[in-house]
Design a protein around this motif. Structure first.
Motif, PDB file in Angstrom:
ATOM      1  N   ALA A 279       0.741  -1.588  -0.005  1.00  0.00           N
ATOM      2  CA  ALA A 279      -0.196  -0.022  -0.052  1.00  0.00           C
ATOM      3  C   ALA A 279       0.962   1.162   0.361  1.00  0.00           C
ATOM      4  O   ALA A 279       0.222   2.574  -0.305  1.00  0.00           O
ATOM      5  N   ALA A 280       2.150   1.621   0.581  1.00  0.00           N
ATOM      6  CA  ALA A 280       2.693   2.242   1.335  1.00  0.00           C
ATOM      7  C   ALA A 280       3.653   2.964  -0.542  1.00  0.00           C
ATOM      8  O   ALA A 280       3.815   3.520  -0.787  1.00  0.00           O
ATOM      9  N   PHE A 281       3.662   1.711  -1.156  1.00  0.00           N
ATOM     10  CA  PHE A 281       4.564   0.914  -2.891  1.00  0.00           C
ATOM     11  C   PHE A 281       3.221   2.474  -3.305  1.00  0.00           C
ATOM     12  O   PHE A 281       3.744   3.176  -3.768  1.00  0.00           O
ATOM     13  N   GLY A 282       2.694   2.335  -2.764  1.00  0.00           N
ATOM     14  CA  GLY A 282       1.604   2.110  -5.222  1.00  0.00           C
ATOM     15  C   GLY A 282       0.776   3.999  -4.186  1.00  0.00           C
ATOM     16  O   GLY A 282       1.151   4.317  -5.298  1.00  0.00           O
ATOM     17  N   ALA A 283       0.824   4.618  -2.993  1.00  0.00           N
ATOM     18  CA  ALA A 283       0.491   5.524  -2.542  1.00  0.00           C
ATOM     19  C   ALA A 283       1.742   6.413  -3.262  1.00  0.00           C
ATOM     20  O   ALA A 283       1.849   7.585  -3.611  1.00  0.00           O
ATOM     21  N   LEU A 284       2.998   6.222  -3.417  1.00  0.00           N
ATOM     22  CA  LEU A 284       4.499   6.715  -3.377  1.00  0.00           C
ATOM     23  C   LEU A 284       4.082   6.934  -4.241  1.00  0.00           C
ATOM     24  O   LEU A 284       4.608   7.858  -5.126  1.00  0.00           O
ATOM     25  N   VAL A 285       3.760   6.106  -5.470  1.00  0.00           N
ATOM     26  CA  VAL A 285       3.762   6.167  -7.329  1.00  0.00           C
ATOM     27  C   VAL A 285       2.667   6.963  -7.189  1.00  0.00           C
ATOM     28  O   VAL A 285       3.111   7.900  -7.929  1.00  0.00           O
ATOM     29  N   GLY A 286       1.471   6.885  -6.326  1.00  0.00           N
ATOM     30  CA  GLY A 286       0.490   7.728  -6.933  1.00  0.00           C
ATOM     31  C   GLY A 286       1.078   9.437  -6.376  1.00  0.00           C
ATOM     32  O   GLY A 286       1.289  10.248  -7.384  1.00  0.00           O
ATOM     33  N   VAL A 287       1.616   9.623  -5.393  1.00  0.00           N
ATOM     34  CA  VAL A 287       2.229  11.317  -5.291  1.00  0.00           C
ATOM     35  C   VAL A 287       3.230  11.773  -6.645  1.00  0.00           C
ATOM     36  O   VAL A 287       2.856  12.975  -6.313  1.00  0.00           O
ATOM     37  N   VAL A 288       4.479  10.611  -6.371  1.00  0.00           N
ATOM     38  CA  VAL A 288       5.094  11.330  -7.158  1.00  0.00           C
ATOM     39  C   VAL A 288       4.426  11.555  -8.908  1.00  0.00           C
ATOM     40  O   VAL A 288       4.984  12.686  -9.804  1.00  0.00           O
ATOM     41  N   LEU A 289       3.273  10.630  -9.375  1.00  0.00           N
ATOM     42  CA  LEU A 289       2.807  11.129 -10.269  1.00  0.00           C
ATOM     43  C   LEU A 289       1.921  12.191 -10.210  1.00  0.00           C
ATOM     44  O   LEU A 289       1.574  13.290 -11.083  1.00  0.00           O
ATOM     45  N   ILE A 290       1.587  12.207  -9.524  1.00  0.00           N
ATOM     46  CA  ILE A 290       0.027  14.348  -8.938  1.00  0.00           C
ATOM     47  C   ILE A 290       1.653  14.846  -9.266  1.00  0.00           C
ATOM     48  O   ILE A 290       1.424  16.642  -9.146  1.00  0.00           O
ATOM     49  N   THR A 291       3.089  14.496  -8.315  1.00  0.00           N
ATOM     50  CA  THR A 291       4.222  16.326  -8.227  1.00  0.00           C
ATOM     51  C   THR A 291       4.983  15.935  -9.842  1.00  0.00           C
ATOM     52  O   THR A 291       5.187  17.493 -10.317  1.00  0.00           O
ATOM     53  N   LEU A 292       5.154  15.054 -10.704  1.00  0.00           N
ATOM     54  CA  LEU A 292       5.319  15.236 -11.520  1.00  0.00           C
ATOM     55  C   LEU A 292       4.034  16.328 -12.922  1.00  0.00           C
ATOM     56  O   LEU A 292       4.926  16.642 -13.303  1.00  0.00           O
ATOM     57  N   LEU A 293       3.231  15.527 -12.848  1.00  0.00           N
ATOM     58  CA  LEU A 293       1.724  16.074 -13.745  1.00  0.00           C
ATOM     59  C   LEU A 293       1.522  17.083 -13.397  1.00  0.00           C
ATOM     60  O   LEU A 293       0.681  17.983 -14.407  1.00  0.00           O
ATOM     61  N   ALA A 294       1.185  17.317 -12.418  1.00  0.00           N
ATOM     62  CA  ALA A 294      -0.086  18.138 -12.295  1.00  0.00           C
ATOM     63  C   ALA A 294       0.296  19.756 -12.698  1.00  0.00           C
ATOM     64  O   ALA A 294      -0.842  20.494 -12.580  1.00  0.00           O
ATOM     65  N   SER A 295       1.875  20.354 -12.507  1.00  0.00           N
ATOM     66  CA  SER A 295       1.591  21.958 -13.059  1.00  0.00           C
ATOM     67  C   SER A 295       1.874  21.619 -14.853  1.00  0.00           C
ATOM     68  O   SER A 295       0.789  22.843 -15.423  1.00  0.00           O
TER      69      SER A 295
END
Length: 502
Positions: free
Chosen positions: A117-133
């Protein structure tokens, strides 16, 4: 690099004593919500919304998002120890988690679930960090027609990819549109669908609606299905086994990456965590060399749904923040909170409220670490709470929901509406109608209507405005493809049925 510098600033916002304290409180409340059947993350977040009205938006969203992470982790505890999914998205975890725990390996099952779960959440947050802007900058080029095309795409994707029968999804969306239309029309200023009730001029409260739909509705189902006793397995955590299990997770690296990719896709689209966990479990079972062990305590059968569940739950916030379109029911509730606090989700949020956006993203990294640590420490406590008779917990939950509904605007009408939505939520669950489309339509239905009417005013009534340039044409085209998917699936199924056997 710009995103990294903004993220560092976000950590400065999130790393305060107050915000760390809110993370701890939110995660603990979330774990409690996750382990208790009848609640769930959307309802838990909606229950906390009235408490955040007097808070700063950054503090409020950190509290709500931390509760979300805790609820996702907490749902895994009961799935593994009691074979009772605290969250709908934790159902797939029961398939192998409970058999592994029952066979004498509860610590290994829990550690596998939490690490994945922690790995999946980390991937999701990294995706947001890279793509949100990037997504937000692209959305700055949007006009009314483009925004309507995005909303249309969201609604169409729920129908074509939501996992529920298209007709039922359409009914759910229609009810949400009707509820969103109650009150004053923002374009013409006329009052509509109030049925003579003056208090409805301001519209139907989103918070009251979700409290009833998710709170009372789930509570009625939980009371109806409550068994006389709950049998669980030992819940003591053996720390050596925890570290040994976490160290061995890289052996499932392909399953982790594949499940995270499925989860992120289903989070950004409206599939949601539940669909992601089932899809990931099915894909893992199909391609695993140990597929015969699935359902008997296979470790990969825990890795796959937990990774996808948390990746989807986290990445669902990306379209909510950048486009104003929530990717899950809980994201829709959070978006309702943003609007109540006076913030408009969308590309301008990244320009006008940088502290808020990047403080939230930074808190996602911290919140998931806090959730992982707290859930390991509190497993025995919350597992023991599961043995409290449900007839004691039920009145307490009902009191909290009722007080929360009344406190929204100090109106008894809101309490009555909340009860009515509770009945509606119960009927939806019994008849297998999806609630997420209804919530989505309530949140952005009026925005979609405004965008459509503004587009019609600009084009003097011509629908050609929705095909006037490459961007809006592409978005509308993808939306129509999503609408056609169920029809194409039915045609394919009929051809398969009528094809003569060889």
């Amino acid at each position: 690099m710009e995103n990294i510098s903004e993220l560092m600033h976000g950590f400065e916002v999130a790393l305060t004593v107050q915000h760390i304290g809110l993370m701890l409180v939110g995660v603990l409340l979330g774990i409690l919500v996750g382990v208790l059947p009848g609640l769930g993350a959307p309802n838990g977040v909606s229950l906390l919304l009235p408490l955040t009205f007097g808070m700063q938006p950054v503090s409020a969203i950190i509290l709500l998002s931390s509760m979300y992470w805790g609820a996702l982790f907490g749902g895994s505890v009961t799935s593994i120890l009691f074979n009772i999914p605290g969250e709908p998205s934790s159902v797939a975890t029961t398939f192998d988690g409970y058999p592994m725990a029952r066979d004498g390996h509860p610590t290994k099952a829990l550690a596998t679930a939490f690490g994945s779960a922690a790995f999946g959440a980390l991937v999701g947050v990294v995706l947001i960090t890279l793509l949100a802007s990037w997504v937000a900058k692209a959305a700055l080029q949007f006009g009314p027609a483009e925004y309507f095309a995005v909303y249309f795409l969201a609604f169409a994707s729920f129908i074509g990819m939501g996992g529920s029968p298209p007709a039922k999804t359409l009914v759910s969306l229609s009810i949400g549109f009707a509820l969103a239309a109650v009150g004053m029309d923002t374009v013409s200023g006329s009052v509509r669908l109030t049925m003579g009730v003056d208090e409805l001029v301001k519209g139907v409260s989103f918070v009251v609606a979700v409290m009833g739909l998710f709170g009372i509705g789930e509570l009625l189902l939980a009371v109806e299905d409550e068994s006389a006793s709950i049998k669980g397995v030992a819940s003591k955590v053996e720390w050596r086994e925890v570290f040994r299990t976490l160290a061995g997770l890289p052996r499932h690296g392909w399953a982790l990456l594949r499940s995270a990719a499925i989860g992120c896709w289903m989070g950004i689209t409206p599939g949601g965590p539940t669909a992601a966990s089932f899809m990931s479990y099915g894909v893992a079972k199909r391609f695993s060399p140990r597929r015969a062990n699935f359902g008997r305590g296979e470790q990969e059968g825990i890795v796959a749904p937990e990774t996808a569940d948390h990746a989807a739950g986290t990445s669902a916030l990306l379209p909510m923040l950048a486009l104003g379109i929530p990717g899950s029911a809980t994201a829709a509730v959070m978006m309702g909170g943003l609007m109540i606090w006076g913030l408009n989700p969308g590309p301008m949020l990244f320009i006008e409220q940088k502290d808020f956006v990047w403080g939230l993203i930074a808190s996602m990294y911290l919140g998931n670490v806090v959730a992982l640590a707290l859930v390991l420490l509190t497993v025995p406590i919350f597992a023991a709470m599961m043995r409290i008779p449900f007839y004691i917990i039920t009145p307490l939950i009902l009191i909290v929901i009722t007080v929360g509904a009344y406190s929204v605007s100090n109106s008894y009408l809101d309490v009555v509406l909340m009860m009515g939505f509770g009945v509606l939520g119960y009927l939806f669950k019994k008849l297998h109608y999806p609630l997420a489309p209804l919530v989505l339509a309530m949140v952005i239905g009026d925005k979609a209507e405004d965008a459509f009417r503004q587009s019609m005013l600009i084009s003097k009534g011509s629908l050609g405005v929705f095909f006037s340039n490459g961007l809006v044409t592409t978005l509308m085209g993808i939306g129509f493809v999503f609408l056609a998917l169920p029809i194409l699936g039915q045609i394919r199924a009929r051809r398969t049925e009528t094809r003569p056997a060889l």
